[in-house]
Write a protein that holds these residues in place. Structure first.
Motif, PDB file in Angstrom:
ATOM      1  N   PHE A   8       0.824  -1.207   0.000  1.00  0.00           N
ATOM      2  CA  PHE A   8       0.000   0.000   0.000  1.00  0.00           C
ATOM      3  C   PHE A   8       0.858   1.257   0.000  1.00  0.00           C
ATOM      4  CE2 PHE A   8      -2.501  -3.424   1.687  1.00  0.00           C
ATOM      5  CZ  PHE A   8      -3.702  -3.275   1.025  1.00  0.00           C
ATOM      6  N   GLY A  44       5.090   0.598   8.719  1.00  0.00           N
ATOM      7  CA  GLY A  44       4.144   1.154   9.680  1.00  0.00           C
ATOM      8  C   GLY A  44       3.325   0.052  10.303  1.00  0.00           C
ATOM      9  N   VAL A  45       2.659  -0.711   9.438  1.00  0.00           N
ATOM     10  CA  VAL A  45       1.725  -1.730   9.905  1.00  0.00           C
ATOM     11  C   VAL A  45       1.829  -2.964   9.020  1.00  0.00           C
ATOM     12  CG1 VAL A  45      -0.744  -2.286  10.121  1.00  0.00           C
ATOM     13  CG2 VAL A  45       0.095  -0.051  10.875  1.00  0.00           C
ATOM     14  N   PHE A  68       1.993  -1.845   5.131  1.00  0.00           N
ATOM     15  CA  PHE A  68       1.765  -0.401   4.996  1.00  0.00           C
ATOM     16  C   PHE A  68       2.976   0.370   5.513  1.00  0.00           C
ATOM     17  CE2 PHE A  68      -2.350  -2.349   5.498  1.00  0.00           C
ATOM     18  CZ  PHE A  68      -3.198  -1.643   4.667  1.00  0.00           C
TER      19      PHE A  68
ATOM     20  N   ASN B 249      -7.711   2.229   2.505  1.00  0.00           N
ATOM     21  CA  ASN B 249      -7.197   0.859   2.374  1.00  0.00           C
ATOM     22  C   ASN B 249      -6.821   0.244   3.718  1.00  0.00           C
ATOM     23  OD1 ASN B 249      -7.560   0.510  -0.354  1.00  0.00           O
ATOM     24  ND2 ASN B 249      -5.542   1.324  -0.905  1.00  0.00           N
ATOM     25  N   ILE B 250      -6.222   1.025   4.604  1.00  0.00           N
ATOM     26  CA  ILE B 250      -5.771   0.417   5.866  1.00  0.00           C
ATOM     27  C   ILE B 250      -6.962   0.134   6.793  1.00  0.00           C
ATOM     28  CG2 ILE B 250      -5.160   2.584   7.088  1.00  0.00           C
ATOM     29  CD1 ILE B 250      -2.669   1.026   8.148  1.00  0.00           C
ATOM     30  N   GLU B 276      -4.624   5.981  -2.731  1.00  0.00           N
ATOM     31  CA  GLU B 276      -3.653   5.685  -3.783  1.00  0.00           C
ATOM     32  C   GLU B 276      -4.267   5.963  -5.154  1.00  0.00           C
ATOM     33  OE1 GLU B 276      -4.253   3.896  -1.107  1.00  0.00           O
ATOM     34  OE2 GLU B 276      -2.527   2.744  -0.414  1.00  0.00           O
ATOM     35  N   ILE B 451      -4.877   1.471  15.172  1.00  0.00           N
ATOM     36  CA  ILE B 451      -4.648   0.958  13.817  1.00  0.00           C
ATOM     37  C   ILE B 451      -3.283   1.357  13.260  1.00  0.00           C
ATOM     38  CG2 ILE B 451      -5.464   1.006  11.406  1.00  0.00           C
ATOM     39  CD1 ILE B 451      -7.423  -0.413  13.241  1.00  0.00           C
ATOM     40  N   LEU B 452      -2.917   2.629  13.400  1.00  0.00           N
ATOM     41  CA  LEU B 452      -1.751   3.137  12.671  1.00  0.00           C
ATOM     42  C   LEU B 452      -0.434   2.893  13.396  1.00  0.00           C
ATOM     43  CD1 LEU B 452      -3.422   6.530  11.680  1.00  0.00           C
ATOM     44  CD2 LEU B 452      -3.346   4.420  10.323  1.00  0.00           C
ATOM     45  N   GLN B 453      -0.524   2.449  14.635  1.00  0.00           N
ATOM     46  CA  GLN B 453       0.658   2.183  15.460  1.00  0.00           C
ATOM     47  C   GLN B 453       1.548   3.422  15.593  1.00  0.00           C
ATOM     48  OE1 GLN B 453       1.050  -2.454  15.614  1.00  0.00           O
ATOM     49  NE2 GLN B 453       2.072  -1.746  13.783  1.00  0.00           N
TER      50      GLN B 453
END
Lengths: 74, 576
Positions: A8, A44-45, A68, B249-250, B276, B451-453
């Motif tokens: 991504f 990141g993930v 990601f 997307n994430i 994207e 989620i994004l850490q």
């Protein structure tokens, strides 16, 4: 073993969106990053089946790994 | 910034007052919430003569500090019935700061049917008949004010939904490119409309540079702060390239992307509207993938979205709006989504509430799922003209649910739930439930940690640690919202150790004071408690701090989880 890798954001540049790649048994997320020439701190993930996994996570045949870079929004 | 402009719409006067001692150390949300709490009766009707609309730039606004150009607007919200603060970019905050206006308080109401332009300058406010602007939408108002003055004039405006006091109406602010930014949430446009104020124009030509007590210390801190913005991968790279919409997307991958009015947690066509894809479309057509909402922004998360002929469609096309239209309403064509976003800017409704309204209208069968063209028509011809259907929709998600007898109505305290499903991203669910302003992701952005850490990791699927996470984020955000800073400074602040101290150093250097990190945390706590006390006095109870019941009995695929916090667990949020 076969791992489906989904990339991504900037990870897609000069790479791919999704691809099936072969790895030896007991490969980890770090091994996938190395194979794709992604520096580990850029990650990141990493997720498998919608769950976060660590860099040390040992992959199993047929899994889909989503990677990601560090992203955010909101 | 040493003046309060107090504008009375009943007798059309403006008094210039000194700043009371209690308000000297406050700015932005801290100031609007304290003024509303001190001066607005909590039980008043939000559209009546006793509510007040307050504008306040942040503590650092007008300085050279990166990201500091946000304006807070506050009032009692007609949408939620709670206290409300909503901040926006654009040019108005820096113009107020240059004019030395710490806050402008608009109170009272004029004779019925009268519409005014408030013209703000160094001498105060003058009142001009705006009846010729009645019925005009926001872009036409901007054109008219640019023609009357010059393109440098600041413009703060409402469209027809604001005039008609619809609860999803926002207040729009001209940005540096003559387009719009919004005080989006909570229906503050209806409050402006209820005061007979169609537009506020700001002439800062007699303004001065903001004074800084210790310029050298300020310069040093500002440099460290700006470097942190550029060094962090989220603010330095991810946001400028892909915009906030990189989240599609994430969040989809995490199974928390609310799809088809909160039925599913993933969406098959997600990539058609992802960040994207949007980046590639904009770049391929010759649009602009970077854009700042105010002068001095170094993140540039926004964009200018154009059509195939490179003609402007919209800008400030954010994740929550793209999610609401593209995923929750199932509109697969990104151009359709962009045109609806632009229509919401033009008529002046909150683009999050607007998108959740459309999803709920689809649930009701009023609009076919995925029908972007019909959504565009509904925006322009129904909500934009305040027809009977437009009023049902324009009064918010809850209004649509009530009118059509629905149970899958995604609101907390009457405000539409944005782009993250609380069943599978539990930290944000706590924020939605407990925020003093109804469902608001920005009140305590647990997505960062869930989620994004960024700032560590708390498992989004488990209850452990979520209440504490949401509480800490809500307190920190209340403080950041008082500085005039964009909320995205939180990403570097959570990860880069010298970022937050440099922000505090800038405040200290600006005012010649000596705040510590604990003082800033205490400021956040005090704002939260002031806001809660207002809500309590307005009649809100613990029973209002809950998510809609359907989240408790409809498991969300693919994780098939429900919302499972008890009331007692949630109420621990206020234990500070």
């Amino acid at each position: 073993m076969k791992i489906t890798v989904k990339l991504f954001a900037g990870f897609r540049n000069d790479r791919f969106k999704v691809d099936d790649l072969e790895f030896p048994e007991n490969a980890t997320v770090v091994d996938v990053l190395d194979a794709l020439k992604i520096n580990s701190p850029e990650l990141g993930v990493a997720m498998i089946n919608g769950r976060h996994v660590t860099r040390e996570h040992v992959l199993a045949d047929g899994e889909t790994l989503s990677l990601f870079p560090k992203v955010g929004g909101g | 910034m040493n003046k309060i402009y107090r504008v009375n719409m009943k007798d059309l006067t403006c008094k210039i007052e000194d700043v009371p001692a209690a308000w000297v150390g406050l700015g932005g949300r801290g100031l609007t919430s304290n003024i509303v709490a001190a001066e607005v009766p909590p039980t008043c009707h939000p559209l009546g003569p006793n509510n007040k609309l307050v504008f306040a730039p942040g503590l650092l606004t007008g300085t050279p500090a990166a990201q500091s150009g946000r304006m807070s607007a506050g009032a009692k919200s007609p949408l939620t019935g709670t206290i409300k603060e909503s901040n926006a970019g654009g040019t108005s905050a820096q113009q107020f700061a240059k004019l030395g206006i710490k806050a402008m308080i608009i109170e009272g109401q004029p004779a019925e049917g009268k519409w005014y332009e408030l013209h703000v300058n160094n001498d105060g406010v003058t009142f001009h008949d705006a009846s010729a602007l009645k019925g005009k939408q926001n872009f036409a108002v901007i054109d008219a004010m640019n023609a009357k003055y010059s393109p440098k004039i600041g413009v703060v405006t409402i469209g027809v939904p604001g005039e008609e006091r619809l609860k999803s109406a926002n207040i729009s602010v001209k940005d540096p490119d003559q387009k719009l930014r919004s005080h989006g949430r909570g229906g503050l446009g209806a409050v402006m409309g209820s005061k007979g104020v169609k537009v506020i124009t700001i002439d800062d030509s007699a303004g001065k540079k903001v004074e800084i007590a210790d310029p050298e210390k300020f310069r040093a801190a500002a440099k460290v702060f700006a470097k942190a913005m550029l060094d962090h991968p989220v603010t330095g790279e991810g946001l400028p390239i892909y915009g906030t919409n990189v989240l599609i997307n994430i969040i989809n991958e995490a199974g928390g992307l609310p799809t088809k009015n909160f039925r599913y947690g993933t969406c098959e066509h997600h990539d058609k509207v992802s960040g994207e894809t949007m980046h590639d479309v904009i770049a391929g057509r010759g649009g602009s993938t970077k854009h700042g909402c105010h002068a001095g922004c170094v993140i540039q998360c926004s964009q200018v979205y154009v059509d195939e002929k490179a003609e402007y469609i919209t800008s400030g096309f954010e994740y929550e709006t793209v999610w609401g239209l593209g995923i929750n309403c199932m509109i697969e064509d990104l151009d359709d989504c962009a045109r609806i976003d632009n229509a919401m800017d033009d008529i002046g409704i909150d683009s999050i509430e607007g998108a959740v309204i459309l999803g709920t209208a689809m649930e009701a069968g009023v609009i076919p799922w995925g029908d972007g063209k019909e959504c565009l028509r509904v925006m322009k011809e129904e909500i934009g003209k305040a027809t009977p259907l437009g009023r049902i929709l324009g009064n918010g998600t809850k209004s649509v649910g009530d009118a059509y007898g629905l149970t899958r109505v995604a609101v907390v305290k009457g405000q539409g739930i944005p782009a993250y499903d609380p069943r599978t991203i539990k930290g944000i669910g706590v924020t939605y439930a407990m925020s003093t302003m109804g469902a608001d992701h920005t009140a305590g952005y647990a997505i960062a940690t869930n989620i994004l850490q960024v700032g560590g990791h708390v498992d989004p699927l488990k209850k452990d640690g979520q209440v504490e996470l949401a509480r800490n984020l809500c307190i920190a955000t209340a403080a950041v919202d008082s500085t005039g800073m964009c909320i995205f400074v939180a990403f570097p602040a959570l990860d880069i150790p010298e970022c937050l101290p440099s922000l505090i150093d800038m405040i200290n250097a600006r005012y010649g004071i000596n705040l510590s990190g604990d003082d800033v945390t205490d400021l956040g706590k005090s704002i939260m408690k002031t806001e809660k006390a207002f809500n309590d006095a307005a009649g809100f109870t613990k029973a209002d701090d809950r998510l809609p019941e359907f989240f408790e009995y409809e498991p969300l695929p693919p994780h098939n989880m429900v919302w499972d916090f008890t009331g007692e667990e949630l109420d621990e949020f206020w234990n500070f």
